[in-house]
Design an enzyme around this catalytic site. Structure first.
Site, short mmCIF file in Angstrom:
data_model
loop_
_atom_site.label_atom_id
_atom_site.label_comp_id
_atom_site.label_asym_id
_atom_site.label_seq_id
_atom_site.Cartn_x
_atom_site.Cartn_y
_atom_site.Cartn_z
N SER A 262 -2.83 7.66 0.51
CA SER A 262 -2.30 7.60 1.99
C SER A 262 -3.05 6.82 3.34
CB SER A 262 -1.37 8.26 1.32
OG SER A 262 -0.47 8.28 3.07
N TYR B 235 0.48 17.40 3.63
CA TYR B 235 0.24 16.67 3.06
C TYR B 235 -1.03 15.44 3.22
CZ TYR B 235 1.67 11.90 1.40
OH TYR B 235 1.10 10.92 0.92
N LYS C 182 -4.64 14.34 1.61
CA LYS C 182 -5.04 13.43 0.98
C LYS C 182 -6.33 12.78 1.61
CE LYS C 182 -1.55 11.77 -0.98
NZ LYS C 182 -1.97 11.53 -2.74
#
Length: 344
Positions: free
Chosen positions: A125, A150, A154
């Site tokens: 991302s 989150y 990544k």
């Protein structure tokens, strides 16, 4: 050779399965249906006239992962989508996110390590860049401290893959850093199906347009942008799916320059929240009920991709316009509501 797509019934996963099958590749999907629906299999089959192999289980179960690879020894490539992705939820439940997003990644890589010349595509991302120092954002932009668990999964996920590739010369991997996927397949047989209140702008817009949500909140109009609202790079999900096929083919054909590569996937153009709203109003013919409210904590002012590397090296370019993307999202929303109404 089979291609495993984890989370293959999810939003980006299902569109990628379609593109893989359109290229004649044999696909097997693993999904625990925690954020997807079994009906998506029918949609994939409806588009491609082929039903992928499907196994329902939770990848956090290491024994089941080992058993799967023992039974499917002909899996030569993995595209890994299965991960939790709600920023707010990750702040409230960090351990769930670390277990699901990092534990599962480790289990998959442990199995691929045993194979000769396996290919791995990781769903990353643009959150890894945070508020970038320069725009558009290139792959060489510094990775900033994550704003959420989150985002951190990544970043750490990419580090885990890079470290594994260093000591496993046979393993080939590409991390794809997406910007903001929107839209639905032109057939309107598959699209985005958010459970509960949507976390992303476009599903919230379409749900407001159709009357499920009373009002859309625009978080801040006092940012240093042309109209004061945040700017993002919105990419059609089919364009994004096609890039996964290109990345996978690059690895399968041994065209990669090193055994770990990174690519940005976006359109290269930033659109503000108000521009997205106006585009929706244009393609739907509906006036959207929205209200400007205070800024939301952690929102980046603007982020859009420099896509030159993906354009030149992968030979991939986004094709859909913002209007086309929103039109497909609106068509999908109407179809979903019609079928819901028919069932109830």
């Amino acid at each position: 050779m089979k291609i495993l797509v984890t989370g293959g019934l999810g939003y980006i996963g299902s569109h990628t399965v379609v593109e893989l099958q359109n290229e004649g590749l044999e696909v097997v999907i693993i999904d625990n249906l925690s954020n997807s629906s079994i009906d998506v299999l029918d949609g994939i089959e409806g588009i491609t006239e082929k039903r992928p192999i499907f196994e329902e289980f939770d990848l956090r179960n290491k024994t089941k992962v080992q058993d799967f690879f023992a039974r499917h020894s002909d899996v030569g490539g993995v595209i890994h989508f299965a991960a939790s992705k709600a920023v707010g939820e990750s702040v409230e439940k960090p351990l769930l996110y670390y277990e699901n997003n990092l534990g599962v990644l480790v289990y998959l890589l442990q199995e691929l390590e045993k194979k000769k010349g396996a290919s791995f595509i990781f769903s990353s991302s643009c959150t890894v860049y945070g508020q970038a120092d320069e725009l558009p954002i290139t792959e060489d932009a510094p990775v900033k401290p994550a704003e959420s668990p989150y985002g951190n999964t990544k970043q750490v996920g990419e580090e885990i893959i890079r470290d594994t590739c260093k000591v496993t010369p046979d393993l080939k991997a590409i991390a794809l850093r997406y910007f903001n996927p929107i839209g639905a397949h032109p057939s309107i047989k598959i699209g985005e199906l958010p459970l509960g209140v949507p976390q992303n702008l476009v599903p919230f817009i379409t749900q407001t347009g159709i009357g499920i949500r009373e009002q859309l909140s625009v978080f801040g109009d006092d940012y240093p942008t042309e109209d004061g609202t945040c700017i993002r790079d919105y990419i059609h999900v089919v364009d994004l799916a096609k890039a996964h096929v290109k990345a996978l083919q690059r690895l399968l054909q041994n065209e990669n320059n090193s055994n770990y590569e990174v690519f940005n996937l976006g359109t290269g153009k930033g659109s503000s929240v108000l521009e997205v709203i106006h585009s929706f109003e244009r393609v739907s013919g509906k006036k959207l009920n929205y209200k400007i409210v205070g800024r939301r904590e952690g929102d980046v002012i603007q982020a859009y991709a420099d896509t030159q590397k993906a354009n030149k090296v992968l030979g991939w370019k986004s094709k859909y316009t913002l209007d086309e993307s929103l039109k497909s999202a609106w068509d999908w929303e109407q179809k979903v509501r019609t079928s819901h109404a028919a069932k109830s």
